[in-house]
Design an enzyme around this catalytic site. Structure first.
Site, PDB file in Angstrom:
ATOM      1  N   TYR A 181     -26.528  15.334  21.259  1.00  0.00           N
ATOM      2  CA  TYR A 181     -26.509  16.162  20.054  1.00  0.00           C
ATOM      3  C   TYR A 181     -27.615  17.217  20.119  1.00  0.00           C
ATOM      4  CZ  TYR A 181     -27.261  17.723  15.302  1.00  0.00           C
ATOM      5  OH  TYR A 181     -27.447  18.518  14.198  1.00  0.00           O
ATOM      6  N   LYS A 185     -27.409  21.468  20.179  1.00  0.00           N
ATOM      7  CA  LYS A 185     -28.100  22.399  19.286  1.00  0.00           C
ATOM      8  C   LYS A 185     -28.972  23.380  20.078  1.00  0.00           C
ATOM      9  CE  LYS A 185     -27.467  22.261  15.515  1.00  0.00           C
ATOM     10  NZ  LYS A 185     -26.326  22.807  14.735  1.00  0.00           N
TER      11      LYS A 185
END
Length: 316
Positions: A181, A185
């Protein structure tokens, strides 16, 4: 712009009017995206909530209308995990221009196993980064047709501690959900900065800006039924954390400023004032690992190949 308006401090509770403008917020039905949409709707703008779930979008629009008198909100069916659907989604906007888009939608998984989109991409990288990367190609004509279009990419404070593995962008060799994750980003933020460099190189009027919400917790977020209800006990237990972090309503402030403030420039990073975790929005230095042109160029090329996009993403 008159000098008096330049010197006026930014007030998150007294936003400038944006009547006549249209903004698209991906993932505008929940979390940071919801509060971004609610705050933008209060400026008089038309706010389009991009969401794959019509029921959740309807709930979000009902909540916004209950809090913002005369709010102009609409839903755009949008599934960033399905790259082949994005052109049709943009066609459904039925607009001649788009003043700004907020790339907010995202998937965050906490546990294995590794999951993939229907296109065969790792779910978080494929949705959070590749979906927005590909969407840009179809939005480019609408953003270019605006007098001063903006693309605001919502990053994450967590991305500061992660680094891209350009040889394993899809986490096929090393899948750890939180790391994957965070890297998705980082990819989003690198893309936002690289996109602005490319836009400046061709003299585009479109700006690309990156913003992040800092530490934004559900438990410190005011209730917005039926979107989300925060129980009093939950909020009470979270109060000590409020010394360091904040709710998602405040987490939206840097994003909203990146959309609205005429003084914001392309290639900038905006986040909360206090240690990048809480408080009113301010400009931050861009971390060096997100600004390296060589890394960004490799990410851009790999993303274009994976998403099957035009090398210029529709900007000329």
């Amino acid at each position: 712009m008159p000098s008096s308006s330049r010197s006026r401090p930014w007030d998150v509770h007294r936003l400038p009017s944006a009547g006549g403008r249209t903004f698209l917020v991906t993932g505008g039905n929940a979390g940071i995206g919801y509060f971004t949409a609610e705050q933008l709707a209060a400026t008089g703008a038309v706010v389009v909530l991009g969401s794959r779930d019509a029921a959740k979008a309807d709930a979000a629009m009902a909540s916004i209308r209950s809090r913002v008198s005369g709010a102009h909100v609409r839903h755009l069916p949008l599934d960033l995990a399905d790259l082949s659907s994005l052109k049709t989604a943009v066609d459904r906007l039925d607009l001649d221009h788009l003043d700004a888009v907020v790339y907010n939608a995202g998937v965050a998984l906490d546990d294995p196993p590794r999951r993939e989109t229907g296109d065969g991409h790792e779910l978080m990288f494929g949705t959070n980064h590749l979906g927005h990367f590909a969407l840009t190609q179809w939005l480019a004509p609408l953003l270019s047709a605006a007098s001063a279009g903006r693309i605001v990419t919502v990053g994450s404070f967590a991305a500061r501690s992660e680094r891209l593995d350009l040889d394993d962008l899809q986490s096929t060799q090393d899948y750890r959900p939180k790391r994957t994750y965070g890297r998705s980003k980082v990819a989003q933020m690198c893309f936002g900065f690289e996109l602005d460099r490319r836009l400046r190189a061709i003299g585009s009027t479109v700006l690309s800006v990156v913003a992040h919400p800092g530490g934004a917790l559900d438990s410190l977020t005011p209730s917005r039924p039926p979107v989300r209800t925060t129980a009093p006990g939950e909020r009470l237990r979270a109060l000590p954390a409020g010394l360091l972090v904040q709710g998602k309503d405040a987490g939206a402030w840097p994003v909203v400023r990146a959309v609205l403030d005429p003084e914001v420039q392309g290639g900038q990073l905006w986040g909360p004032r206090a240690f990048g975790l809480r408080g009113r929005p301010r400009r931050e230095p861009v971390p060096s690992h997100m600004a390296a042109p060589a890394v960004a160029a490799r990410l851009w090329a790999a993303s274009g190949e994976l998403a099957g996009t035009d090398p210029h993403l529709g900007f000329r």
